[in-house]
Design an enzyme around this catalytic site. Structure first.
Site, PDB file in Angstrom:
ATOM      1  CD  GLU A   1     -17.926 -38.065  32.195  1.00 52.29           C
ATOM      2  OE1 GLU A   1     -17.391 -37.465  31.579  1.00 52.29           O
ATOM      3  OE2 GLU A   1     -18.484 -37.656  33.536  1.00 52.29           O
TER       4      GLU A   1
ATOM      5  CD  GLU B   1     -15.682 -33.629  36.140  1.00 49.21           C
ATOM      6  OE1 GLU B   1     -16.810 -34.174  36.118  1.00 49.21           O
ATOM      7  OE2 GLU B   1     -14.915 -33.312  34.863  1.00 49.21           O
TER       8      GLU B   1
END
Length: 271
Positions: A246, A143
């Site tokens: 998130e 990521e």
């Protein structure tokens, strides 16, 4: 429409962690993600998942000394043995929870060290980890994270992440594309979705409002439009993944704060 997973490390902060599974299910989520599972017995987590009709779709591998500020080991020279031990632990947990993917955190570039100097360690570690993950049918994700939230994080850009995929050469290594981080570092989010999702190399998406990291209907990103872009790609058969929510609820730990902030989700058309 896209499929959304509740991030239980951020959502429902007023509840104990194990109670967040039920809260997410009551709000209509059918999948969850969270940072780390290692403080709990896999059987306990599995019981919470199954008891609430939830699917575990993502968690992170061990990050090193999290409390001490470490944010992954994959790019850290001299920590290869610890990295490998952590990957095996994560894969055991992924199998126990029937979780298809694990995020491998890259780690921080030390002061005075060039990113290109540690990239060979990162690539070698990921190649080994992807081989282990393939043995148990799991994907690994990397990521890009913005440098404001995590200064000196090794991986910051989408193009760099895809270059790493090319260097590793493992089909089960994919990118975790967080639109919050992408907007802060690069912008042009819709075009990046159209560019990268059809490649089959984006394994997971995440969202949050920019810049405060609250609900996605607050801030500078037009998530309603981005969801339409993602939906178009899904209908065309060019992507079929989950979107992790998130973000930090704007109402914080107020009881019911997460649920009351889900109007953005309830307003989406259903198919």
């Amino acid at each position: 429409m896209p499929r959304f997973a509740a991030n239980l490390s951020m959502l429902y902060p007023e509840l104990d962690f194990l109670d967040r599974f039920e809260a997410a299910a009551k709000d209509g989520f059918r999948a969850v993600e969270f940072l780390f599972p290692y403080a709990y017995a896999p059987a306990e987590l599995l019981a919470r998942l199954q008891g609430n009709g939830l699917q575990q779709v993502l968690f992170n591998g061990p990050p090193g000394n999290w409390e001490g500020g470490e944010r992954g080991l994959a790019s850290l020279p001299g920590r290869e043995a610890e990295f490998r031990e952590g990957i095996l632990q994560a894969l055991d947990c992924a199998v126990a929870l029937d979780c298809p993917r694990v995020h491998v955190m890259a780690g921080l570039v030390a002061e005075g060290v060039l990113r290109e100097d540690v990239q060979p360690v990162y690539v070698d570690n990921l190649r080994w980890a992807a081989e282990q993950a393939a043995k148990v049918g799991r994907d690994l994700l990397i990521e890009p994270i913005n440098t404001r939230d995590i200064p000196r994080f090794f991986l910051n850009r989408q193009d760099h992440a895809h270059q790493i995929l090319d260097a590793v050469g493992a089909p089960n290594l994919k990118v975790q594309m967080d639109l919050y981080h992408c907007q802060i570092v690069e912008g042009d989010v819709a075009m990046k979705l159209r560019k990268y999702l059809p490649t089959g190399r984006v394994g997971h998406l995440q969202i949050a409002g920019v810049p405060e990291r609250h609900e996605p209907d607050v801030g500078e990103l037009n998530h309603a439009y981005l969801f339409k872009v993602i939906d178009e790609l899904m209908v065309a058969g060019e992507w079929d993944g989950w979107i992790g929510c998130e973000y930090r609820p704007a109402r914080g730990a107020v009881p019911g704060g997460t649920s009351s902030g889900l109007d953005w989700l309830r307003a989406l058309p259903q198919r």
